[in-house]
Design an enzyme around this catalytic site. Structure first.
Site, PDB file in Angstrom:
ATOM      1  N   ASP A   1      -0.009  -9.803  -4.732  1.00 17.80           N
ATOM      2  CA  ASP A   1       1.256  -9.053  -4.684  1.00 17.80           C
ATOM      3  C   ASP A   1       1.068  -7.681  -5.357  1.00 17.80           C
ATOM      4  OD1 ASP A   1       3.855  -8.296  -4.247  1.00 17.80           O
ATOM      5  OD2 ASP A   1       4.741  -9.680  -5.694  1.00 17.80           O
TER       6      ASP A   1
ATOM      7  N   LEU B   1       0.819  -1.218   0.000  1.00 18.40           N
ATOM      8  CA  LEU B   1       0.000   0.000   0.000  1.00 18.40           C
ATOM      9  C   LEU B   1       0.854   1.270   0.000  1.00 18.40           C
ATOM     10  CD1 LEU B   1      -2.970  -1.072   2.302  1.00 18.40           C
ATOM     11  CD2 LEU B   1      -2.749  -1.233  -0.182  1.00 18.40           C
ATOM     12  N   ARG B   2       2.163   1.132   0.083  1.00 17.17           N
ATOM     13  CA  ARG B   2       3.128   2.241  -0.147  1.00 17.17           C
ATOM     14  C   ARG B   2       3.099   3.365   0.875  1.00 17.17           C
ATOM     15  NH1 ARG B   2       5.968  -1.191  -2.924  1.00 17.17           N
ATOM     16  NH2 ARG B   2       5.320  -1.518  -5.090  1.00 17.17           N
TER      17      ARG B   2
ATOM     18  N   HIS C   1       9.583 -14.206   1.168  1.00 12.44           N
ATOM     19  CA  HIS C   1       9.930 -13.932  -0.224  1.00 12.44           C
ATOM     20  C   HIS C   1      11.174 -14.793  -0.479  1.00 12.44           C
ATOM     21  CE1 HIS C   1      10.989 -11.013  -3.591  1.00 12.44           C
ATOM     22  NE2 HIS C   1      12.123 -11.654  -3.401  1.00 12.44           N
TER      23      HIS C   1
HETATM   24 ZN   LIG Z   1       7.964 -10.652  -2.675  1.00 14.79          ZN
END
Ligand SMILES: [Zn+2]
Length: 423
Positions: free
Chosen positions: A304, A62-63, A178
């Site tokens: 993502d 969402l930055r 990740h």
């Molecule tokens: Zn990632």
């Protein structure tokens, strides 16, 4: 609110029938046949539509704080609602990263004011995502974090990852990862293969992802910790997770719409709107992701959602940032690519986009059982529409799907019994 006459698809209770759904006081009050509307209740005609437990996206960026020109918590929550999502989990790789209780509290508070999907914060695994010192998991949870992740980056040290999985068990907390071995991806900008060679770009081999997935599965097995593997993009990754699940390892995993829809051919002509990490890979990998979603190896469909400003994506391919927006295209792509092709049925789609995301991170929702939160997505599986980035509620437009014709769209998104979006 009484939602009348829709096809209620709720895999959490094996339900698929034309029924009425009554919402009251923010909860599901009743699901059944011929329910009378209480006095003053709003009635929604859902005939010909599907009524499902609200969709949940466990992987969005969402930055905010730090890059509010790309997205804010508010714009992201509203874009999510427009895509049919009633809840999203915000990734912590903001600027500054969400590695303290105060930062988690900020995201949570902004989410409560957002007037869209519910926003659940996540917290970093390590301070500043630097991979050197664990955050205070208990305090982050106390402030509202629903999982920890260093998404955007791997936890490179195996020892640190072991400690994270051990420490998280004190709180029955999920560690989301990740999976990337940075010494193998070498700063590459797309899939290693013929197209990268032709474009003269440094490729990222599948092994970069597979090696890390293998490591983290072994560490989850060693510690008994709860592991969630984000955006799986390789055949090897899917196979490793499938085998680990058969051994009883506590692991859940995601498949993303772009990874089950596109291959690295989408990157041809240096199209930066198809640049992402992990990168789009081969047809064999794409098919493996599809099969993984089908058989439940990939329990969860997650977008993502990664908004970027137009100017940043306009740079040379190597310099452009990774990621695409996904909240407003996910349901259409998933339905078109997976259900229309006969790979999965509608109930499995709801399972992967609602029930399992809730289970993976122990979130409320993912069910229409009486007494559960009144979070409902009503969608029309017949409607055909063309992806038009200009109409996105997201502040960003970076999608490789512009102009694509898909089927299925949310027509009403209800959070806590209130409509937060309707077509
Ligand atoms: Zn990632």
């Amino acid at each position: 609110m009484l939602i009348r006459g829709g096809r209620v698809v709720d895999p959490s209770q094996g339900m698929d029938a034309v029924l009425d759904v009554l919402l009251a006081d923010g909860r599901v009050a009743r699901v059944g046949e011929g329910i009378d509307a209480p006095e003053g209740a709003e009635t929604v005609d859902a005939s010909g539509l599907v009524v499902a437990p609200g969709l949940i996206d466990v992987h969005v960026h969402l930055r905010e704080p730090g890059q509010e020109h790309k997205e804010t918590i508010r714009s992201g929550a509203r874009a999510a609602a427009a895509g049919g999502f009633t809840a999203v989990v915000a990734m912590p790789n903001t600027d500054p990263p969400i590695d303290s209780p105060a930062a988690v509290g900020f995201v949570r508070a902004a989410g409560l004011r957002a007037d869209g999907a519910r926003v659940y914060p996540s917290g970093c695994i390590t301070m500043g995502q630097a991979g050197e010192q664990l955050t205070e998991f208990g305090e982050l949870i106390g402030a509202g974090a629903v999982c920890v992740t260093d998404d955007g980056r791997p936890v490179s040290s195996a020892g640190m990852m072991r400690m994270a999985l051990e420490y998280a068990q004190t709180f029955d907390l999920t560690v989301a990862v990740h999976a990337e071995e940075l010494t193998l991806s070498r700063g590459g900008s797309m899939n290693e293969g013929i197209i990268a060679t032709r474009l003269g770009l440094t490729g990222i081999p599948n092994a970069s992802e597979d090696v890390m997935i293998a490591r983290d599965l072994m560490l989850a097995e060693l510690t008994g910790g709860r592991l969630h593997i984000q955006h799986v993009a390789t055949r090897g990754g899917v196979e490793l997770i499938r085998a680990a699940k058969e051994r009883g390892v506590r692991v859940t995993a995601e498949g993303s719409p772009h990874h089950f829809t596109l291959t690295d051919e989408a990157v041809d002509s240096y199209r930066t709107n198809a640049k992402m990490n992990p990168p789009l890979r081969s047809e064999a990998d794409r098919d493996a992701v599809r099969q993984g979603v089908r058989d439940g190896t990939l329990d969860v469909i997650a977008t993502d959602h990664a908004p970027h400003h137009y100017d940043e994506k306009e740079q040379a391919f190597e310099d452009a940032p990774n990621g695409i927006v996904g909240l407003e295209t996910a349901l259409g792509l998933a339905y078109t690519e997976l259900v229309e092709t006969g790979l999965i049925d509608l109930a499995t789609l709801v399972e992967r986009m609602s029930c399992q995301p809730a289970r993976a991170l122990s979130l409320p929702g993912g069910t229409l059982r009486e007494g559960s939160p009144a979070d409902v997505t009503i969608f029309d599986p017949r409607v055909e529409w063309t992806v038009n980035p200009k109409s996105f509620l997201s502040m960003s437009r970076n999608t490789p799907f512009a102009g694509r014709v898909v089927r299925c769209r949310a027509v009403r998104t209800v959070v806590g019994g209130a409509t937060v979006w309707s077509a």
